[in-house]
Design a protein around this motif. Sequence first.
Motif, mmCIF file in Angstrom:
data_model
loop_
_atom_site.group_PDB
_atom_site.id
_atom_site.type_symbol
_atom_site.label_atom_id
_atom_site.label_comp_id
_atom_site.label_asym_id
_atom_site.label_seq_id
_atom_site.Cartn_x
_atom_site.Cartn_y
_atom_site.Cartn_z
ATOM 1 N N ALA A 106 36.035 48.611 36.335
ATOM 2 C CA ALA A 106 36.601 47.740 35.302
ATOM 3 C C ALA A 106 37.045 48.551 34.086
ATOM 4 N N ARG A 107 38.163 48.143 33.500
ATOM 5 C CA ARG A 107 38.690 48.813 32.316
ATOM 6 C C ARG A 107 39.094 47.785 31.271
ATOM 7 N N TRP A 108 38.679 48.041 30.032
ATOM 8 C CA TRP A 108 39.079 47.153 28.932
ATOM 9 C C TRP A 108 39.604 47.990 27.779
ATOM 10 N N THR A 109 40.830 47.749 27.406
ATOM 11 C CA THR A 109 41.392 48.383 26.224
ATOM 12 C C THR A 109 41.422 47.353 25.106
ATOM 13 N N HIS A 110 40.572 47.589 24.112
ATOM 14 C CA HIS A 110 40.501 46.670 22.974
ATOM 15 C C HIS A 110 41.755 46.851 22.130
ATOM 16 N N PRO A 111 42.362 45.734 21.680
ATOM 17 C CA PRO A 111 43.632 45.844 20.951
ATOM 18 C C PRO A 111 43.551 46.753 19.714
ATOM 19 N N GLN A 112 42.417 46.777 19.016
ATOM 20 C CA GLN A 112 42.299 47.667 17.845
ATOM 21 C C GLN A 112 41.510 48.937 18.143
ATOM 22 N N GLY A 148 32.765 39.189 36.746
ATOM 23 C CA GLY A 148 32.576 39.765 38.082
ATOM 24 C C GLY A 148 33.420 39.063 39.136
ATOM 25 N N THR A 149 33.508 37.743 39.037
ATOM 26 C CA THR A 149 34.309 36.977 39.994
ATOM 27 C C THR A 149 35.786 37.349 39.879
ATOM 28 N N GLY A 150 36.253 37.469 38.640
ATOM 29 C CA GLY A 150 37.647 37.838 38.409
ATOM 30 C C GLY A 150 37.967 39.224 38.953
ATOM 31 N N LEU A 151 37.057 40.180 38.703
ATOM 32 C CA LEU A 151 37.273 41.554 39.166
ATOM 33 C C LEU A 151 37.259 41.628 40.693
ATOM 34 N N LEU A 152 36.344 40.888 41.288
ATOM 35 C CA LEU A 152 36.247 40.878 42.757
ATOM 36 C C LEU A 152 37.545 40.357 43.378
ATOM 37 N N LEU A 153 38.041 39.248 42.833
ATOM 38 C CA LEU A 153 39.265 38.663 43.384
ATOM 39 C C LEU A 153 40.450 39.603 43.217
ATOM 40 N N ALA A 192 44.343 43.266 45.646
ATOM 41 C CA ALA A 192 45.018 44.570 45.687
ATOM 42 C C ALA A 192 44.840 45.194 47.071
ATOM 43 N N ALA A 193 43.597 45.216 47.538
ATOM 44 C CA ALA A 193 43.294 45.916 48.797
ATOM 45 C C ALA A 193 43.956 45.259 49.998
ATOM 46 N N ALA A 194 44.190 43.944 49.903
ATOM 47 C CA ALA A 194 44.819 43.247 51.033
ATOM 48 C C ALA A 194 46.205 43.815 51.339
ATOM 49 N N ALA A 195 46.832 44.436 50.332
ATOM 50 C CA ALA A 195 48.174 44.993 50.533
ATOM 51 C C ALA A 195 48.139 46.476 50.927
ATOM 52 N N TRP A 196 46.958 47.070 51.026
ATOM 53 C CA TRP A 196 46.852 48.502 51.359
ATOM 54 C C TRP A 196 46.857 48.695 52.879
ATOM 55 N N PRO A 197 47.017 49.949 53.324
ATOM 56 C CA PRO A 197 46.893 50.220 54.756
ATOM 57 C C PRO A 197 45.532 49.740 55.267
ATOM 58 N N SER A 198 45.507 49.286 56.507
ATOM 59 C CA SER A 198 44.319 48.564 56.985
ATOM 60 C C SER A 198 43.116 49.471 57.206
ATOM 61 N N ASP A 199 43.300 50.787 57.145
ATOM 62 C CA ASP A 199 42.125 51.665 57.312
ATOM 63 C C ASP A 199 41.505 52.061 55.961
ATOM 64 N N ILE A 200 41.983 51.461 54.878
ATOM 65 C CA ILE A 200 41.419 51.788 53.559
ATOM 66 C C ILE A 200 40.653 50.588 53.003
ATOM 67 N N LYS A 201 39.385 50.840 52.641
ATOM 68 C CA LYS A 201 38.511 49.791 52.118
ATOM 69 C C LYS A 201 38.517 49.794 50.600
ATOM 70 N N VAL A 202 37.956 48.738 50.020
ATOM 71 C CA VAL A 202 37.778 48.690 48.570
ATOM 72 C C VAL A 202 36.298 48.438 48.283
ATOM 73 N N ALA A 203 35.765 49.163 47.288
ATOM 74 C CA ALA A 203 34.357 49.001 46.904
ATOM 75 C C ALA A 203 34.293 48.351 45.527
ATOM 76 N N VAL A 204 33.505 47.286 45.426
ATOM 77 C CA VAL A 204 33.383 46.543 44.169
ATOM 78 C C VAL A 204 31.919 46.577 43.720
ATOM 79 N N ASN A 205 31.702 46.886 42.443
ATOM 80 C CA ASN A 205 30.340 46.930 41.895
ATOM 81 C C ASN A 205 29.857 45.525 41.567
ATOM 82 N N LEU A 206 28.610 45.248 41.905
ATOM 83 C CA LEU A 206 28.008 43.963 41.546
ATOM 84 C C LEU A 206 26.865 44.196 40.559
ATOM 85 N N SER A 207 26.826 43.388 39.526
ATOM 86 C CA SER A 207 25.704 43.425 38.588
ATOM 87 C C SER A 207 24.514 42.696 39.206
#
Length: 275
Positions: A61-67, A90-95, A100-115
């Motif tokens: 996850a990345r957040w750039t604060h406006p100031q 967490g739900t937003g990041l997971l989705l 994103a990963a659904a559009a990648w080549p099918s042999d590449i996975k995505v790892a998502v961190n859970l709190s």
Amino acid sequence: AKASRRGGVCFFSSELDDEASERRMLEGDLREAIEGGEIEVAYQPVVSSVTGQVTSFEALARWTHPQRGPISPARFIGIAEESGMIGLLGTGLLLRACRAAAAWPSDIKVAVNLSPLQFESSGLVKTVKAALALSGLPPQRLQLEVTEGLLIRNVDHTFAILTELRNLGVQILLDDFGVGFSSLSYFERFPFDKVKIDQSFVAKIATSPAARAIIQAVVGLGRTLNMGVVAEGVETPEQMQALVELGCTHLQGFLFSEPQAESAFRHILRPDRDE
Ligand code: C2E
Ligand code: CA
Ligand code: CA
Ligand code: CA
């Protein structure tokens, strides 16, 4: 600054006030950023030690604060956890990561961190199912990273949910292994698909025989239990070589790439398109 005991200026307490008010401000801004969909995802490749190919990307996850500019995830994830926003975030990041990963080549996975806190509300399995359904990502291409902080809380409840998730076909990775209160009994209780050795061991690999021995022990465990071993925080070719010799199956770190926007990996993720 507050006037304090005996007329001196107690800068310690005023620092605490500043810290508390800064936190309140960040909390409010974070809420807006989450609701406005302003939290971005950076991706960092994980490479196979055997083929040298990218096998997955970890979503961070990345957040750039406006100031204030970029705020570290360690900080804003902590704020989200303490203020009850981690579920929504967490739900937003997971989705996002699944889409994103659904559009990648099918042999590449995505790892998502859970709190760990995402396990405390009842809806986690439903949330994961929904993210898979909405994105069209096959469950086999999703990895969920959990830390041992999760496992010291409500162990039976946690292992029950992990089992449900694994039954969906999703992979479960044990992150940051070796720091905190790691226990080898976790591996007896649950068949993790991979274990990620904390980067502090990788950083000490050249100087600490104990760090090497620990990595070696985890690799041995991984072989016996049919569990991949990922080394994190690989920064130098020397570290890479040592980790490959020790038998780590996967490597991740700045040596290969920093976490970056998805578009930086077009050559890997959209190999058939000329852009
Ligand atoms: P983590 O899950 O252990 O993620 C790995 C961290 O190591 C990332 O920091 C990554 O940028 C950094 N890293 C990767 N390669 C190297 C390297 O070669 N050298 C060094 N020094 N660092 C490296 P980041 O992105 O700042 O994230 C920090 C932590 O914040 C993560 O640690 C994770 O615990 C948490 N986090 C990040 N994104 C999320 C998220 O979407 N959800 C949750 N729950 N936690 C997240
Ligand atoms: Ca992680
Ligand atoms: Ca980690
Ligand atoms: Ca970490």
